[in-house]
Structures are given as C-alpha cells and as structure tokens.
Design an enzyme around this catalytic site. Sequence first.
Site, PDB file in Angstrom:
ATOM      1  N   LYS A   8       3.133  -3.466  -6.325  1.00 31.41           N
ATOM      2  CA  LYS A   8       4.502  -3.261  -6.794  1.00 31.41           C
ATOM      3  C   LYS A   8       5.536  -3.790  -5.801  1.00 31.41           C
ATOM      4  O   LYS A   8       6.453  -4.493  -6.163  1.00 31.41           O
ATOM      5  CB  LYS A   8       4.720  -1.770  -7.065  1.00 31.41           C
ATOM      6  CG  LYS A   8       6.082  -1.435  -7.662  1.00 31.41           C
ATOM      7  CD  LYS A   8       6.226  -2.004  -9.059  1.00 31.41           C
ATOM      8  CE  LYS A   8       7.613  -1.836  -9.625  1.00 31.41           C
ATOM      9  NZ  LYS A   8       7.866  -2.763 -10.738  1.00 31.41           N
ATOM     10  N   CYS A  54       0.862  -1.174   0.000  1.00 31.50           N
ATOM     11  CA  CYS A  54       0.000   0.000   0.000  1.00 31.50           C
ATOM     12  C   CYS A  54       0.903   1.229   0.000  1.00 31.50           C
ATOM     13  O   CYS A  54       2.103   1.123   0.186  1.00 31.50           O
ATOM     14  CB  CYS A  54      -0.868   0.004   1.235  1.00 31.50           C
ATOM     15  SG  CYS A  54      -1.602  -1.592   1.582  1.00 31.50           S
ATOM     16  N   LYS A  97       5.698 -12.324 -17.330  1.00 28.81           N
ATOM     17  CA  LYS A  97       5.200 -11.027 -17.826  1.00 28.81           C
ATOM     18  C   LYS A  97       3.822 -11.199 -18.434  1.00 28.81           C
ATOM     19  O   LYS A  97       2.919 -10.431 -18.164  1.00 28.81           O
ATOM     20  CB  LYS A  97       6.120 -10.462 -18.906  1.00 28.81           C
ATOM     21  CG  LYS A  97       7.315  -9.628 -18.626  1.00 28.81           C
ATOM     22  CD  LYS A  97       7.282  -8.530 -17.660  1.00 28.81           C
ATOM     23  CE  LYS A  97       7.166  -8.975 -16.246  1.00 28.81           C
ATOM     24  NZ  LYS A  97       8.250  -8.834 -15.381  1.00 28.81           N
ATOM     25  N   GLU A 150      10.766 -15.561 -17.536  1.00 29.36           N
ATOM     26  CA  GLU A 150      10.378 -14.158 -17.423  1.00 29.36           C
ATOM     27  C   GLU A 150       9.286 -13.796 -18.450  1.00 29.36           C
ATOM     28  O   GLU A 150       8.338 -13.085 -18.135  1.00 29.36           O
ATOM     29  CB  GLU A 150      11.627 -13.272 -17.589  1.00 29.36           C
ATOM     30  CG  GLU A 150      11.396 -11.779 -17.549  1.00 29.36           C
ATOM     31  CD  GLU A 150      10.780 -11.244 -16.253  1.00 29.36           C
ATOM     32  OE1 GLU A 150      10.609 -12.008 -15.296  1.00 29.36           O
ATOM     33  OE2 GLU A 150      10.440 -10.058 -16.226  1.00 29.36           O
ATOM     34  N   ASN A 192       0.850   0.429   6.557  1.00 25.24           N
ATOM     35  CA  ASN A 192       1.268  -0.629   5.631  1.00 25.24           C
ATOM     36  C   ASN A 192       1.850  -1.756   6.474  1.00 25.24           C
ATOM     37  O   ASN A 192       2.613  -1.486   7.401  1.00 25.24           O
ATOM     38  CB  ASN A 192       2.363  -0.151   4.671  1.00 25.24           C
ATOM     39  CG  ASN A 192       1.843   0.851   3.672  1.00 25.24           C
ATOM     40  OD1 ASN A 192       0.649   1.061   3.564  1.00 25.24           O
ATOM     41  ND2 ASN A 192       2.755   1.464   2.943  1.00 25.24           N
ATOM     42  N   GLY A 193       1.544  -2.990   6.110  1.00 25.59           N
ATOM     43  CA  GLY A 193       2.090  -4.118   6.874  1.00 25.59           C
ATOM     44  C   GLY A 193       0.955  -4.987   7.385  1.00 25.59           C
ATOM     45  O   GLY A 193      -0.197  -4.859   6.946  1.00 25.59           O
ATOM     46  N   GLU A 208       0.993 -12.104 -15.801  1.00 27.24           N
ATOM     47  CA  GLU A 208       0.617 -11.135 -14.772  1.00 27.24           C
ATOM     48  C   GLU A 208      -0.162  -9.946 -15.320  1.00 27.24           C
ATOM     49  O   GLU A 208      -0.938  -9.341 -14.594  1.00 27.24           O
ATOM     50  CB  GLU A 208       1.825 -10.664 -13.950  1.00 27.24           C
ATOM     51  CG  GLU A 208       2.826  -9.830 -14.686  1.00 27.24           C
ATOM     52  CD  GLU A 208       4.031  -9.450 -13.821  1.00 27.24           C
ATOM     53  OE1 GLU A 208       3.879  -9.301 -12.612  1.00 27.24           O
ATOM     54  OE2 GLU A 208       5.130  -9.314 -14.387  1.00 27.24           O
ATOM     55  N   TRP A 245      -3.917  -1.957  -0.768  1.00 26.04           N
ATOM     56  CA  TRP A 245      -3.944  -3.267  -1.435  1.00 26.04           C
ATOM     57  C   TRP A 245      -4.368  -4.245  -0.343  1.00 26.04           C
ATOM     58  O   TRP A 245      -3.633  -4.467   0.611  1.00 26.04           O
ATOM     59  CB  TRP A 245      -2.545  -3.584  -1.959  1.00 26.04           C
ATOM     60  CG  TRP A 245      -2.429  -4.864  -2.721  1.00 26.04           C
ATOM     61  CD1 TRP A 245      -2.675  -5.065  -4.049  1.00 26.04           C
ATOM     62  CD2 TRP A 245      -1.979  -6.132  -2.214  1.00 26.04           C
ATOM     63  NE1 TRP A 245      -2.423  -6.364  -4.385  1.00 26.04           N
ATOM     64  CE2 TRP A 245      -1.991  -7.042  -3.287  1.00 26.04           C
ATOM     65  CE3 TRP A 245      -1.576  -6.586  -0.952  1.00 26.04           C
ATOM     66  CZ2 TRP A 245      -1.614  -8.379  -3.147  1.00 26.04           C
ATOM     67  CZ3 TRP A 245      -1.196  -7.923  -0.808  1.00 26.04           C
ATOM     68  CH2 TRP A 245      -1.223  -8.788  -1.903  1.00 26.04           C
ATOM     69  N   HIS A 288       9.163 -33.981 -20.881  1.00 24.33           N
ATOM     70  CA  HIS A 288       8.855 -34.610 -19.594  1.00 24.33           C
ATOM     71  C   HIS A 288       7.507 -34.170 -19.036  1.00 24.33           C
ATOM     72  O   HIS A 288       7.290 -34.230 -17.830  1.00 24.33           O
ATOM     73  CB  HIS A 288       9.983 -34.306 -18.595  1.00 24.33           C
ATOM     74  CG  HIS A 288      11.309 -34.820 -19.066  1.00 24.33           C
ATOM     75  ND1 HIS A 288      11.635 -36.146 -19.030  1.00 24.33           N
ATOM     76  CD2 HIS A 288      12.359 -34.184 -19.636  1.00 24.33           C
ATOM     77  CE1 HIS A 288      12.847 -36.315 -19.541  1.00 24.33           C
ATOM     78  NE2 HIS A 288      13.306 -35.129 -19.916  1.00 24.33           N
ATOM     79  N   ARG A 335       1.437   1.005  -6.001  1.00 27.02           N
ATOM     80  CA  ARG A 335       1.787   0.109  -4.897  1.00 27.02           C
ATOM     81  C   ARG A 335       0.592  -0.712  -4.422  1.00 27.02           C
ATOM     82  O   ARG A 335       0.750  -1.746  -3.787  1.00 27.02           O
ATOM     83  CB  ARG A 335       2.331   0.920  -3.720  1.00 27.02           C
ATOM     84  CG  ARG A 335       3.660   1.545  -3.988  1.00 27.02           C
ATOM     85  CD  ARG A 335       4.126   2.306  -2.786  1.00 27.02           C
ATOM     86  NE  ARG A 335       4.421   1.426  -1.674  1.00 27.02           N
ATOM     87  CZ  ARG A 335       5.624   1.010  -1.352  1.00 27.02           C
ATOM     88  NH1 ARG A 335       6.661   1.403  -2.035  1.00 27.02           N
ATOM     89  NH2 ARG A 335       5.813   0.214  -0.331  1.00 27.02           N
TER      90      ARG A 335
HETATM   91  C1  F6R Z   1       6.981  -9.193 -11.772  1.00 30.93           C
HETATM   92  C2  F6R Z   1       7.403  -8.490 -10.585  1.00 30.93           C
HETATM   93  C3  F6R Z   1       7.597  -9.263  -9.323  1.00 30.93           C
HETATM   94  C4  F6R Z   1       8.836  -8.746  -8.583  1.00 30.93           C
HETATM   95  C5  F6R Z   1       8.943  -9.415  -7.212  1.00 30.93           C
HETATM   96  C6  F6R Z   1      10.193  -8.991  -6.473  1.00 30.93           C
HETATM   97  O1  F6R Z   1       6.878  -8.344 -12.868  1.00 30.93           O
HETATM   98  O2  F6R Z   1       7.579  -7.297 -10.598  1.00 30.93           O
HETATM   99  O3  F6R Z   1       7.692 -10.625  -9.579  1.00 30.93           O
HETATM  100  O4  F6R Z   1       9.973  -9.007  -9.347  1.00 30.93           O
HETATM  101  O5  F6R Z   1       7.816  -9.082  -6.442  1.00 30.93           O
HETATM  102  O6  F6R Z   1      10.224  -7.612  -6.283  1.00 30.93           O
HETATM  103  P1  F6R Z   1      11.585  -6.862  -5.963  1.00 30.93           P
HETATM  104  O7  F6R Z   1      12.476  -6.977  -7.138  1.00 30.93           O
HETATM  105  O8  F6R Z   1      11.171  -5.440  -5.684  1.00 30.93           O
HETATM  106  O9  F6R Z   1      12.174  -7.527  -4.751  1.00 30.93           O
END
Ligand code: F6R
Length: 611
Positions: free
Chosen positions: A606, A2, A486, A482, A98-99, A489, A74, A505, A27
Amino acid sequence: MCGIVGYVGDKESAPILVSGLKKLEYRGYDSAGVAVVNRNTLNVVRATGKLKNLENRVSQEVPKGTIGIGHTRWATHGRPSDENAHPHSYKGVAVVHNGIIENHLALKEELRAKGHIFSSETDTEVFAHLISDELERGVDLVEAVRLAIKQVKGTYALAVVTASDPNRIVATKDSSPMVLGLGQGQNFVASDVPALLEHTRDFVYMEEGDLAVVTAQSIDIYNRQGQKVNRPTRRIDWTPMMAEKGGHKHFMHKEIWEQPRAVADTLRGRMLLSEGDIHFEGWNLSPEKVRSLSKVTILACGTSWHSGVAGKHMIETLARIPVEVELASEFRYRDPIVDGTHLAIAISQSGETADTLAAFKEAKARGATSMAICNVIGSAMTREAEFSVLTNAGPEIGVASTKAFTTQLVALYMLAVKLGRMRGTLTVKQAQEHLTHLTEIPKMIEDVLKCENSVKRVAREFMTAQDFLFLGRGPMHPVALEGALKLKEISYIHAEGYAGGEMKHGPIALIDEKMPVVVIAPKQPHVAYEKIIGNIEEVRARGGKVIAIIDEDDEHVASLADHVVRIPPACALLAPVVATIPLQLLAYHVAEMRGNDVDQPRNLAKSVTVE
Ligand code: F6R
C-alpha cells in the site's frame, strides 16, 4: 510497505499485536510475526504467508507477556520465509523494521568477523546484532539503539524490545513512518494509524531522527541530537468502522462505494458559493505570490500521478499557469529546473511515498513553494509542506487506490478555482459556475455506481482476455491511464492506457478480434468527441471489441460500440471523477471473477516507503 505494531500495558500483548497487524496487512503481506517479553524471557513466533498462518501459530503456542512488537512483511531483502519474517532476534534483543539498510552487507561482514552468526537473509537482522553488541558493552537499551542506528545507512522505522529490559519499547524512525498511540496505563507504537484505532484516537507522529522510549505509563521522545522534545498530540477522527469492511466482500469494493461520501467530505466547508471562492484552512499564499508564480510542478507516483495529469488540465484551464507533472521517481535524478517562482505540489494518498517525498524535498531545496495534497494528516508529506490540502477520503485499505484518486481530483479542481480567482483568470460568476459543478459531483457518483451490473456483464465477457487497451483524449487521457493501472494491478491482465491520438503511432498494431478496447468518450468539447469516435471506428475496422463509457443519452456511440456503460454528463474537467468509477468497478469485478486477492494483490504494497 511493511507494518509495525507495538504494545506495552497491563493486558496480554499477543492478541493486541495480531489484531493490530490485521489492520496493517494491506501494507505488506508475505509473512508476519510477533515478539513478546515475559519477565526476562523473549518469545518470538513467526509464520510465512497470510496473517492467518501467524494467528494459527499464536493460538497454538500463545506467547505470554504484556509487552511486545509485531510485524507484517513485504519482502525487499530475502525471499518470504519463516526465517526472514520479522521480528528478528539475537541474544534476547528483538527488532521489527520497515525500510532498507543499504550498508547491511558490510555490517554483516564486520559482525561475522566478530563471531556473529546470522539466521536470515534480511538487512534488518543486523539491527538485533548491533544492539546486542552495544548492550554487551554495558550501555543501556536507549543508548544501544542510538549507537546502532549511527552505524547504519538507509531508512528505517524500528521498534525494539529486549529480555533484559522488559518494560519498555524503544522506537526510532528516519524516512519511514511511525506513530505513537496514547492510552491509559498502556501505550502503543505503529507504522500506521489504522492499526491502533480500536484502542486510541490520540496519536503523536514521530519526526525524522526521533527516538521514543515507550512504557505503560509514559512516552519520552528525543530528537536526533538526543534532546528531549515535545511533539504535538493529534486527535484522529477516523473511526475503527472506517477501517472495517462494513458488509462488503473487499475493502476495495467498500472504498469504491464510499466515494460519494469521500468526495462530499473533501468539498465540505471549503466552497464559498456566494463569493465564488474556495476556503482552504491555513492557506498561506498571498495574492502577490500567486500572481508571480511562473510554473506549477506536480510530483507524484502511480495513481496519484494520474490525478496530477488531470490536475494539469484543470489548473492550466482555470488559472492559466503552466503545469508540469513529474514522475517523482525520475525527478531528482536529473537536474530539474526549479526556482522560487515555482509552486511544487506533492500528491499522495499515504503522504509517505519515498520517491514523492524525496522529489518534494528536492523541489523545496531549489526554492519552490511547497504544497501537499494528501489523505493522511501528520504524514511526512504534510509535515514537509508549507501548506496542505487534505483529501478527507478516510483510511484507504485496499491496495488499489480508488477513493483517494477521486478525492484528489476534486481537491485539484478546488485548487484550480482558487488559483484562478486569485490570478484574476476567473470572474466571481465563472467561479460560481465551477463550484456549482462541484456540488453536483457526489450525487453523480451515486448515480454512476448504479452501473455496477452492466459493468459486471462486461467483466464476465472479458475476464479471460490477455490484454486490454484503454483510450481517452484530453482530461480523459489520465482516466485511460488509471483504468489500465487498476485492471493490471489487481487482475494481472496486461493493460495499456493511451491518449486516443497516439493509437495510430503504435498500439493499433495490437488490435485484433481478441482485444477489448475501453474507450472513454463522454460528449465534451475538451475530449475531442469527434476524434475519439474516429478511434472507435479504427478499432472496429480491425475487429477489436469496443467497450465505450458514454453520456447517458449518446445513442450514436452506443450504436458503434459492442458494450456501453452510461454515465451522467459532468462538465469536461470534472468528468474524469465520474468516468473513473466504471473502470474501478471493471477492474474489481474482473479480478474478483478470476479469484484474485483483490485487496492484497501479489507483489504490491500500500505505501511504497522505499525507493
Ligand atoms: C495504485 C496505487 C499506487 C499509488 C502509488 C502512490 O492503485 O495505489 O500506484 O498511487 O504508490 O502512492 P501514494 O498516493 O500513497 O503516494
């Protein structure tokens, strides 16, 4: 997860809070609210959904006052609703948090027994009740906050304003980020720097257990023991423009296109071409220490974990040290084997991911030397690390990570070269060759971005697919992972990333004429080119549709695939940087064509600051 913003000064606070929240909407974004104090009146406005709902409400009933706090949420405890949105208030005390408060149910029971009535399902609301109880016992606000946090178990970044003490914000944190922004005749609090960049570049990062008393004229910080402390002020070079869309429809698109600049900034000032070496400011590992390392343990989550997998290839190849890449969320729940001969590297865009931070602390506690590869200076991870390599990507706002990933890859490559030189596994000449490859990367990213139109055509054809498979071998395996992450998500299409050799497999059972398979197949010795061609044949034999990412001049694979995206040829270990770009664009355009909220995909946040 958040976002928090707080303001105290001589201006109306509500517009400042809402504009700060806009910068933090990435966030968390299921509801938002502000609490503003005017003389001895507390006014709380909240709204479910996107921030514009709050903006509309605030414009209809502008809460007046020059001190206030705001929050974008969030949901963790309690569904998104007006009642569950922050700020939570009780008897003139308003809090944003937050938390997670783990013992909130027990605390609520105790408080209910004393006659308290709760108006939300959240854990946060207990803070407002606890603080109000303490104030009623006659202690002042600072003491009331201190006594309240002593009763909670969990993690928090908390900001508090009250009707009875209308000139100060009290902020405190433990395991969730909080920064203080310094102004002239005004001061700020926020969970994240971008919220305040239009007002100040001078920030103080609060440390674990710190409590700050913020007025228009002063900021006093106390540590967990209640002693007054000085924390360093840091000047942040990010400009407000860096946190704006700059003409792009979405932050994600802007951030994909920023990658030549972001990668160049990450390389800048670090490559000593004539010496065949890398200069990392503040590097503190002696040659003896580096030579005595028996293992590197990389700790990360999500996209950062994928860059760790690519980093394993780089470090093992160039510096000949075994590397383990650990999912941070799993690491500390077993009994990991770590000792003083190990180097633990935390990789994180935000520097605040709770799982990565906890795993990193665990590795340190077991004696490992600690290093962070991180995009946010002053974040928890960089404060925890003995040494940090900053990825100079600039603020990443789109929830789906793009430029953070590619800058992590080049940072890892530089690290591999540095370790290789120190361990004597690379000669000056070999290192110079690697550095030359690195200098070519920003231009290659510029070139590969020109493939956007061909990627768009692929996106249009497959935007309604239900599943996607991504295949890569060697250093292209993390690229496949990756690419799949991408896509899933932001487009919400189910996607799997696999090492090519694993296809037989199990996943091969999924392939039919409806299944698009993205094969990352540059002509590199490490990626077992012949073998990946075998995978393409297997997909074709089952009617699957092949989308191949290939070298510019590869007519052979072009003749086998249904669609190709051509990329400039980079050296094997750096090819992941270049090959990732079309996959980011593919995910972006599929999501955009499906009408999804690209920058703020559902259910995601985020910075994942809860475990
Ligand atoms: C995917 C994404 C997440 C972050 C993960 C780690 O696009 O952004 O999978 O990579 O939450 O976040 P950080 O790098 O901030 O520790």
